[in-house]
Design an enzyme around this catalytic site. Sequence first.
Site, mmCIF file in Angstrom:
data_model
loop_
_atom_site.group_PDB
_atom_site.id
_atom_site.type_symbol
_atom_site.label_atom_id
_atom_site.label_comp_id
_atom_site.label_asym_id
_atom_site.label_seq_id
_atom_site.Cartn_x
_atom_site.Cartn_y
_atom_site.Cartn_z
ATOM 1 N N CYS A 163 0.817 -1.223 0.000
ATOM 2 C CA CYS A 163 0.000 0.000 0.000
ATOM 3 C C CYS A 163 0.854 1.278 0.000
ATOM 4 O O CYS A 163 0.585 2.221 -0.752
ATOM 5 C CB CYS A 163 -0.949 -0.008 1.191
ATOM 6 S SG CYS A 163 -0.186 -0.583 2.722
ATOM 7 N N HIS A 196 -2.983 6.363 4.429
ATOM 8 C CA HIS A 196 -1.548 6.444 4.734
ATOM 9 C C HIS A 196 -1.020 7.806 4.269
ATOM 10 O O HIS A 196 -1.376 8.291 3.189
ATOM 11 C CB HIS A 196 -0.763 5.373 3.971
ATOM 12 C CG HIS A 196 -0.967 3.977 4.465
ATOM 13 N ND1 HIS A 196 -1.679 3.650 5.588
ATOM 14 C CD2 HIS A 196 -0.490 2.797 3.964
ATOM 15 C CE1 HIS A 196 -1.650 2.334 5.754
ATOM 16 N NE2 HIS A 196 -0.947 1.797 4.786
#
Length: 331
Positions: A130, A237
């Site tokens: 990710c 994130h």
Amino acid sequence: MNYNVAVVGATGMVGRKFVQVLEERNFPVDKVYFFASKRSAGTYIPFKGENVIVEELKEENIKNKTIHFALFSAGGDTSLEYAPVFAKYNAIVIDNSSAWRMDPEVPLVVPEVNPEDIKWNKGIIANPNCSTIQAVVALKPLYDKYGIKRIIYSTYQAVSGAGMGGFNDLKEGLNGEAPKKFPRPIANNILPHIDVFTENGYTKEELKMINETKKIMHDDNLKITATTVRVPVYYGHSESINIELQNEYNIEDIFSLYKNAKGIILMDDVKNLIYPTPIDAEGHDEVYVGRIRRDFSIDNGLNLWVVADNIRKGAASNAIQIAEYIINEGK
Ligand code: A2P
């Protein structure tokens, strides 16, 4: 033509997002098949208004079906065992685990960055980590225009990246419960530790960012270091990326580069307090870039702040975009 799609790990954090993104993006689905462990077999997950049964993942339940795409997010061991089984029955597997990413026979793909690698797949395509996905989307326009010498990654990663267990540790930790997934409390805390530590002192997550970036960019000479950190945020994130470019640049050109870049939303107007945060990125498939500024401490240095929804662009949406690319452009 419509396609038969299997979701493996359908009951998990990313698996559920696969289902949602398939619906939202109106993926041309004929039949869907949901697989999980024995524990969940016989339960139902709704898809486009119908309840679809969850089947136990075993060869018997795969071999009598025609499956065009198998979207995997059920952990590395499950991928190692079952991705080749789906591929054997002619599915294209797009695997979200780290199991196949560094295999030289398996392409590692972010559609905005290296779609050309899709064509040499032999039945399995790996979805990158990710944190790597959002980083390379942001780096690609710079790499193409100026060249990149060195990258320093520092990440601020959401708990959902560790699956349901990570999510629950924050939720329950805020009520005073001890963590079950993480080794230390994540509520009101940050952990400079994602995935396991290796011999050299780096975590596996840090090594993934380093190695996967080189593979996706086809450049083993890139110098990269990383510190990956878990923060008490549910989704999204964030990354501080410090870059040493090969060639000179002027800062206005970097802004216009990002204004026009594929899959990127430029959010950078600090006079008006505009910069991306995880809340801005949540629920979106784009990568958000802001806080663009020169690093005055080195020649051709640049700092970026990069944010994306880790479960969408960092996982489910990237995998589904790979499948869409195959449908639109051919294998
Ligand atoms: P289950 O819900 O039946 O345990 P997360 O990353 O959010 O924890 O989700 C992991 C996903 O992977 C879940 O859907 C889980 O199913 C699935 N899974 C875990 N182990 C296996 C296994 N051995 N076989 C099939 N699916 C598995």
